[in-house]
Design a protein around this motif. Structure first.
Motif, short mmCIF file in Angstrom:
data_model
loop_
_atom_site.label_atom_id
_atom_site.label_comp_id
_atom_site.label_asym_id
_atom_site.label_seq_id
_atom_site.Cartn_x
_atom_site.Cartn_y
_atom_site.Cartn_z
N GLN A 37 -9.33 -10.03 -17.53
CA GLN A 37 -8.20 -9.19 -17.15
C GLN A 37 -7.53 -9.73 -15.89
O GLN A 37 -8.14 -10.44 -15.10
N THR A 40 -5.37 -8.62 -9.01
CA THR A 40 -4.76 -9.06 -7.75
C THR A 40 -5.86 -9.17 -6.70
O THR A 40 -6.65 -8.25 -6.53
N LYS A 99 -2.24 4.95 -5.33
CA LYS A 99 -1.28 4.11 -6.04
C LYS A 99 -1.70 3.85 -7.49
O LYS A 99 -1.07 3.05 -8.19
N ASN A 100 -2.78 4.51 -7.92
CA ASN A 100 -3.32 4.32 -9.28
C ASN A 100 -3.70 2.87 -9.55
O ASN A 100 -3.50 2.35 -10.66
N ILE A 101 -4.22 2.23 -8.52
CA ILE A 101 -4.73 0.86 -8.65
C ILE A 101 -6.25 0.93 -8.67
O ILE A 101 -6.87 1.55 -7.81
N LYS A 102 -6.84 0.31 -9.66
CA LYS A 102 -8.30 0.28 -9.74
C LYS A 102 -8.81 -0.81 -8.81
O LYS A 102 -8.59 -1.99 -9.04
N GLU A 150 -6.32 4.27 -4.67
CA GLU A 150 -6.42 5.40 -5.60
C GLU A 150 -5.11 6.17 -5.68
O GLU A 150 -4.67 6.58 -6.76
N LYS A 166 1.02 -6.02 -8.39
CA LYS A 166 1.73 -5.83 -9.66
C LYS A 166 0.79 -5.72 -10.85
O LYS A 166 1.22 -5.73 -12.00
N THR A 167 -0.50 -5.64 -10.59
CA THR A 167 -1.48 -5.48 -11.67
C THR A 167 -2.16 -4.13 -11.53
O THR A 167 -2.10 -3.49 -10.48
N LYS A 168 -2.84 -3.71 -12.59
CA LYS A 168 -3.55 -2.43 -12.56
C LYS A 168 -4.85 -2.53 -11.77
O LYS A 168 -5.41 -1.51 -11.36
N ASN A 169 -5.33 -3.75 -11.62
CA ASN A 169 -6.62 -3.97 -10.96
C ASN A 169 -6.46 -4.83 -9.72
O ASN A 169 -5.64 -5.76 -9.69
#
Length: 385
Positions: free
Chosen positions: A259, A262, A348-351, A346, A326-329
């Motif tokens: 996956q 960043t 920013k909904n970034i894992k 959290e 710019k990524t989810k993770n």
């Protein structure tokens, strides 16, 4: 020891400084635009009290080291700022004092009571590793994991690193707990005598283990062990968890989808220790890396030092950094970076994850299978008895 060595270094840096101001241009703090080099140098070596503006800037300095890279005279403005902080150590911001008061072994009676109740809340995080917290007895072994107070990290990376070591059947010892805090926060606050005392305690513990290799999971823990090598003469190979995992990567059957992640560099490990390539080399085996643009506003810093007494400023710094993700993770190498960035990520909904956890995830199925086999074997042995 810290103070004597630092004073000599700073004295030479002050002689070398040309006053060009490039260090302030590299500084990520917005206040740096208003600072004059001659004012900082004057405040560093003069006995008179610095101006309020200089004091404020010194207290906000996050010791990230960005200034050092740009200096054409090879001065370390970071260390010059640290020496200035030693003069201001009696006027530490309250938030910073609160963050330091429970760390170390030489506490007052009331500090010990306060620490006891504070850490009771964190015991579930330590979990099975609780038996290693602040212990006095150690076995001699070639491998030492120095976890310090990161044994209480909500990242749980400490558990995963130990699980990987057990999976590889390594013989090791663990040094952990607030008693064995790294002292680097005290050091960066200018409390050099306190940092010295904490390193005395670390020295005694490491001496008992007599390891060939010491592995750390934070940049600050790495710095503490490096001080023991340099100033206390301990002879061991010092590695980050990333380096240790890379050394053993051929023994690990890493699986899983690659996956996009960043990656955030640690100030200490990425910049000061020049280890930026190592986490990328390891992560490349388990994910696809996306870098954060490095500019003056973002720096490489998670805000570890600043957040203790300037939460609003910390939030602004982190928000600006996370806007570039710019990524989810997102992943970090230093667990202190994880601890600081997790709340903002959290929101920013970034894992947010870390290098150790990503490697563990790629091994998790095999580790659990091994653990299940061991548990079954123990049950069978118990039944036979």
């Amino acid at each position: 020891m810290f103070k004597e060595n630092l004073e000599k270094e700073v004295s030479e840096f002050l002689k070398q400084c040309t006053g060009c101001g490039k260090c302030m241009k590299a500084c990520p703090l917005p206040e740096s635009d208003q600072m004059l080099i001659r004012s900082l140098n004057y405040a560093t070596y003069k006995k008179s009290l610095p101006t309020a503006k200089t004091i404020e800037f010194a207290q906000k300095c996050i010791q990230c080291g960005a200034c050092n890279i740009e200096c054409p005279a090879n001065c370390h403005r970071e260390k010059m700022m640290l020496w200035l902080k030693t003069r201001l150590s009696n006027s530490l911001p309250k938030g910073y004092k609160n963050a330091l008061k429970y760390k170390g072994s030489r506490l007052s009676f009331f500090q010990k009571i306060g620490r006891y109740f504070a850490l009771k809340k964190l015991e579930p995080v330590a979990g099975e590793l609780k038996k290693h917290v602040d212990k006095k007895d150690f076995k001699e072994t070639p491998l030492l994991f120095y976890l310090g107070d990161s044994i209480y990290s909500p990242s749980l990376a400490q558990h995963k690193l130990i699980a990987i070591a057990e999976y590889m059947n390594k013989d090791f010892e663990i040094l952990a707990g607030y008693k064995y805090s790294n002292g680097i926060q005290h050091y960066y606050a200018g409390l050099l005598d306190e940092a010295d005392k904490m390193h005395d305690v670390l020295y005694d513990a490491v001496l008992k283990v007599n390891p060939a290799t010491v592995v750390t999971i934070t940049g600050e823990d790495y710095e503490a062990m490096k001080h023991l090598q340099k100033h206390w003469g301990l002879n061991f190979i010092l590695k980050t968890a990333t380096e240790w995992l890379l050394d053993n990567v051929n023994k690990l059957n890493l699986k899983g989808e690659k996956q996009k992640v960043t990656f955030h560099d640690s100030c200490i490990l990425g910049r000061k220790e020049n280890k930026k390539a190592l986490p990328r080399e390891l992560l490349d085996k388990v994910c696809t890396i996306v870098d954060i643009p490095q500019d003056k506003g973002l720096c490489l810093c998670c805000g570890f030092l600043r957040g203790e007494h300037e939460p609003d400023s910390l939030q602004r710094m982190q928000t600006k950094k996370l806007e570039q993700v710019k990524t989810k993770n997102m992943s970090v190498e230093c667990i202190n970076c994880w601890n600081k960035l997790a709340p903002a990520a959290e929101q920013k909904n970034i894992k947010l994850t870390d290098v150790i956890s990503l490697v563990y995830s790629a091994l998790e199925e095999e580790i659990k299978e091994e653990q299940a086999k061991e548990a079954e074997q123990i049950r069978e042995e118990d039944m036979e008895e």
